[in-house]
Write an enzyme that holds these catalytic residues in place. Structure first.
Site, PDB file in Angstrom:
ATOM      1  N   ARG A  43       0.789  -1.219   0.000  1.00 23.86           N
ATOM      2  CA  ARG A  43       0.000   0.000   0.000  1.00 23.86           C
ATOM      3  C   ARG A  43       0.827   1.278   0.000  1.00 23.86           C
ATOM      4  O   ARG A  43       0.629   2.153  -0.828  1.00 23.86           O
ATOM      5  CB  ARG A  43      -0.953   0.014   1.219  1.00 23.86           C
ATOM      6  CG  ARG A  43      -1.991  -1.068   1.186  1.00 23.86           C
ATOM      7  CD  ARG A  43      -2.908  -1.014   2.385  1.00 23.86           C
ATOM      8  NE  ARG A  43      -3.761   0.159   2.388  1.00 23.86           N
ATOM      9  CZ  ARG A  43      -4.671   0.422   3.309  1.00 23.86           C
ATOM     10  NH1 ARG A  43      -4.846  -0.413   4.321  1.00 23.86           N
ATOM     11  NH2 ARG A  43      -5.404   1.507   3.239  1.00 23.86           N
ATOM     12  N   HIS A  89      -7.621  -4.196  -6.788  1.00 22.69           N
ATOM     13  CA  HIS A  89      -7.283  -3.486  -5.549  1.00 22.69           C
ATOM     14  C   HIS A  89      -8.388  -3.675  -4.517  1.00 22.69           C
ATOM     15  O   HIS A  89      -9.434  -3.018  -4.583  1.00 22.69           O
ATOM     16  CB  HIS A  89      -7.088  -1.996  -5.842  1.00 22.69           C
ATOM     17  CG  HIS A  89      -6.309  -1.276  -4.792  1.00 22.69           C
ATOM     18  ND1 HIS A  89      -4.991  -1.550  -4.499  1.00 22.69           N
ATOM     19  CD2 HIS A  89      -6.666  -0.284  -3.933  1.00 22.69           C
ATOM     20  CE1 HIS A  89      -4.568  -0.763  -3.540  1.00 22.69           C
ATOM     21  NE2 HIS A  89      -5.565   0.019  -3.176  1.00 22.69           N
ATOM     22  N   TYR A 132     -18.339  12.902 -11.467  1.00 19.08           N
ATOM     23  CA  TYR A 132     -18.364  14.151 -12.229  1.00 19.08           C
ATOM     24  C   TYR A 132     -17.115  14.347 -13.098  1.00 19.08           C
ATOM     25  O   TYR A 132     -17.106  15.223 -13.961  1.00 19.08           O
ATOM     26  CB  TYR A 132     -18.483  15.351 -11.283  1.00 19.08           C
ATOM     27  CG  TYR A 132     -19.739  15.358 -10.468  1.00 19.08           C
ATOM     28  CD1 TYR A 132     -20.998  15.374 -11.061  1.00 19.08           C
ATOM     29  CD2 TYR A 132     -19.679  15.363  -9.078  1.00 19.08           C
ATOM     30  CE1 TYR A 132     -22.148  15.382 -10.303  1.00 19.08           C
ATOM     31  CE2 TYR A 132     -20.831  15.371  -8.311  1.00 19.08           C
ATOM     32  CZ  TYR A 132     -22.064  15.377  -8.931  1.00 19.08           C
ATOM     33  OH  TYR A 132     -23.206  15.391  -8.188  1.00 19.08           O
TER      34      TYR A 132
END
Length: 824
Positions: A43, A89, A132
């Protein structure tokens, strides 16, 4: 002791209950170690080979699988996030989207890997939701994923063992150094600043050519970080320590200048902030300090930032307060000056290590060499397989009638295959390929095509085999590919590097400048020198001692222009547009007295004193005293002019030559006696020099006169003035006209000036450099007193060769691209 029940069967009454005793300490230690390892490896820390964390690597791989290349349309970020989360992931969508946003922010990464469309945030505000915004791969991302289909890297299973994902991306450039990294793991963290792509690749190629190169040699190419939004870095000692040990620090400081915001009020204009510091953070801190009365002298702060001018903060200073003192308080109390701690921690062979610059480059070069070797082996195998089929097909076409008869007389495909293999001595693959042969391939033209393909395959196999057989050829391929990446994607350095002043270790050039200006009323009007360096640093000496040898500083930069004046006087900046911009000497930072060559480590950049259009640059300094033989100018189109020193005393800027359309000044020299020789050097390697007395002085509105006769397509690349009585040399640098400036070192030659005969004004001159293969133009031409000293675009010193007696001889390869040459 803790108790843990094993899983129960469906029938609770058929299985006897069992209790397993577990030691709490051992259980916690084991669980914490597994968690820590997972955070470190999966990570938080980047891989030293491709410079990516697992989430970043999976994002780029998923976008590559989706075909979101730069020539395709943008898609919703939600789609990419869902693809990454569902396949590779196993973490939250917010973590994936945050990583994707950072890869698209040009103020975070030096070379963005994601091309974002929509609101991807700013230094002060976060991005819009993923539903968006849209994204696709940036051109640089193709360099990271290119070659995945050619067995260049290993693939490993995803989290549920259903799919495969790359263990590391091929990475055609050193992404870890170019884009930096940051992350917090368990018990360790990484924080790496971005660097310039051209400089990093230059260092990597130098390491390939010289495996034993030390840190000093590599820092000639990579003098320091290059932040995405430019700015200034203060404290090169911490950078060198980080490059040596992997840990260090430097300070980034805002770019600010004092201006008249109204006819009676001064203000501080901030045009650049430290790395990752936004204007709203500064405004909020300033208002907080003013309200708590910890910061005085500020009446208002206005944010005029827009997309046209960029960052533009105006801090109005109250009447009666010294703006230089206020600026010092802003640097001290607000985020206008920040510290960046370098901690180069990355994964090497799955283990976290702290790496210096040389180790980072070595890991990448070894990895890229492995990628190119595996890619070559893959391509060689493909071409050998294809050659095997083509050779079988050629055998069939030569005896096509017998082949057809043999197939027609066979009972089935298996018999036809077996008979083809026996009669024509073919392999099973060749026989199957012949059986699938289409009738239209039986033409004479098809045979010619197959023979041409066979010959091309043989040549390609020989070339690929040569790469695999010779390690030096393999390294040359790696180096050439890196050079091509630098040429295509490289950009000039944006960040100015400033050394400390040797006192506090963190005082920058702007600080020294502010202190000098703050005490301007107490500064005596003593004689001094004003100096201009090749990287655009300005400073004045603190006394009138003559400058000794060494236009170069001890570690960085060369002095390209100097003029003698007084501390309370004015000097002029001569620009490429034929203007002179007036500059007050007292505002320049004063350098402390030093023995030997002066050091501009306390200088300040030109942008702190004057705003110029992007196409206009400062060439030299000139005195405004109105004495002496005046200024000599040479233009791109071969015009020469001597300017009468009758400069106006009330104008901030004025023209000194009337230029034709498309013309610009390429050289400006302050004459001292009027008996100097003027020297022109052209792009087609012609040199002409003649006495300055042949040029009649003109007023400021004059357009000059013909200085040199140019060949079609040629332009002037250098204009100088030399003292005929001194020992002078000519330095010429040749290169390719198609090369990106700053990416090609080219060849350099140093020749004594006496080797070139003097000719009349407006003639063609004589040859001064013979081009080698691949060279077509001169990129630099300079004449002046010996010994000459050279520097690259970022100010790093470049060694020059010994003097060549042949005036039209060829040069020798330069150690690095040369952008400036200066004399003592």
């Amino acid at each position: 002791m803790a108790r843990r029940k094993p899983p129960q069967s469906e029938d609770l009454f058929d299985v006897e209950e069992k209790i397993v005793e577990v030691d709490v300490q051992e259980e916690m230690e084991g669980a914490f170690l597994e968690y820590a390892y997972s955070v470190i490896y999966s990570r938080a820390l980047p891989d030293a080979r491709d410079g990516l964390k697992p989430v970043q690597r999976r994002i780029l791989y998923s976008m590559d699988e989706l075909g979101l290349r730069p020539d395709k349309a943008h898609v919703k970020c939600s789609r990419v996030v869902g693809e990454v989360m569902g396949k590779y992931h196993p973490h939250g969508d917010s973590a994936i989207y945050d990583a994707m946003v950072r890869m698209a922010q040009p103020f975070t990464m030096r070379l963005p890997l994601v091309d974002g469309h929509g609101n991807f945030g700013s230094l002060d505000d976060g991005p819009a939701a993923s539903r968006y915004t849209e994204a696709r791969m940036a051109p640089a991302a193709l360099l990271m994923t290119g070659g995945l289909d050619e067995s260049t890297v290993d693939f490993v299973p995803n989290y549920d063992d259903q799919l495969l994902q790359p263990e590391v991306l091929p990475a055609a450039f050193p992404n870890l150094l170019v884009n930096g990294a940051s992350g917090i793991a368990v018990g360790m963290a990484t924080n790496m600043p971005p660097h310039n792509l051209v400089e990093v690749i230059g260092a990597a190629r130098h390491l390939i050519a010289n495996p034993d190169a030390d840190l000093e040699a590599l820092m000639r190419f990579v003098p320091g970080p290059d932040l995405p939004l430019g700015g200034r870095i203060v404290g090169l000692d911490g950078i060198r320590e980080a490059y040596e040990t992997g840990r260090g620090s430097f300070r980034t400081r805002a770019t600010a200048r004092i201006e008249n915001v109204t006819p009676r009020k001064k203000g501080i204009v901030v045009t650049d902030l430290p790395y990752l510091v936004g204007p709203e953070k500064v405004i909020e801190k300033v208002k907080q300090l003013v309200q708590s009365k910890k910061l005085q002298g500020i009446s208002d702060i206005i944010d005029l930032t827009d997309r046209t001018k960029g960052l533009h903060l105006v801090i109005e200073v109250k009447t009666g307060f010294n703006p230089e003192a206020v600026l010092e308080q802003l640097y001290k109390l607000t985020p206008m000056e920040e510290s960046f701690g370098i901690n180069n921690v990355a994964l090497v062979d799955g283990q976290p290590r702290t790496l210096g610059l040389r180790e980072l480059l070595k890991v990448y070069v070894d990895f890229r060499t492995s990628v190119v070797r595996r890619r070559t082996e893959h391509r060689l195998g493909k071409r050998q397989d294809r050659l095997h089929l083509v050779e079988g097909l050629l055998v069939a076409i030569l005896d096509i009638d017998e082949v057809i008869q043999l197939i027609r007389s066979s009972d089935d495909t298996a018999m036809a295959r077996q008979r083809l293999m026996q009669v024509f001595d073919l392999s099973q693959l060749q026989a199957d390929y012949i059986l699938e042969l289409q009738l239209r391939r039986l033409t004479k033209f098809s045979r010619i095509e197959l023979e041409a393909e066979r010959d091309e395959l043989l040549r390609e196999i020989e070339r690929l085999q040569a790469i695999l057989d010779d390690p030096q050829v393999l390294l040359a391929v790696v180096s050439d590919e890196l050079a091509e990446v630098a040429k295509e994607h490289g950009t000039p350095r944006r960040t100015v590097l400033l050394e400390s002043d040797g006192q506090s270790g963190t005082t920058s050039a702007a600080t020294a400048g502010a202190k000098g200006a703050a005490a301007s009323l107490e500064v005596p009007d003593d004689p001094c020198w004003v100096l201009l360096s090749s990287t655009g640093l300005l400073a004045r000496t603190s006394d009138a001692e003559p400058l000794e040898t060494g236009g170069r500083r001890a570690k960085h930069d060369v002095i390209v222009s100097r003029v003698r004046t007084t501390a309370r006087g004015d000097v002029g900046l001569v620009t490429s547009a034929g203007r002179v911009v007036r500059l007050s000497v007292v505002e320049l930072p004063a350098l402390p007295p030093t023995a030997g060559a002066p050091s501009l480590s306390g200088g300040a950049p030109l942008s702190a004193f004057v705003d110029l259009p992007p196409a206009e640059s400062v060439l030299a300094l000139t005195s405004l005293a109105g004495e002496g033989p005046g200024l000599a100018l040479g233009t791109l189109q071969g015009v020469v002019k001597r300017v009468n020193p009758d400069y106006p005393g009330n104008k901030e800027s004025f023209e000194v030559i009337s230029l034709k359309d498309g013309d610009r000044v390429v050289g400006a020299v302050e004459l001292t006696t009027g008996e100097e020789s003027l020297v022109f050097v052209t792009t087609d390697a012609q040199l002409l020099h003649y006495p300055a007395s042949l040029v009649r002085p003109q007023g400021r509105s004059g357009g000059g006169m013909a200085g040199i006769k140019l060949s079609p397509g040629a332009t002037v690349v250098g204009f100088s003035a030399v003292d005929p009585a001194a020992e002078n040399v000519v330095v010429t640098v040749a290169g390719s006209a198609d090369a990106l400036p700053g990416t090609e070192a080219g060849s350099v030659k140093v020749t004594d000036m006496w080797a070139y005969p003097s000719k009349g004004r407006a003639t063609g001159g004589v040859r001064c450099h013979r081009f080698l293969r691949g060279e077509s133009v001169l990129t630099l031409g300079w004449a002046g007193a010996a010994p000459p000293m050279a520097a690259s675009a970022n100010g790093v010193a470049v060694d020059l060769p010994e003097t060549n007696d042949k005036r039209d001889g060829s040069g020798v390869p330069a150690a690095a691209p040369i952008s400036a040459v200066a004399a003592p």
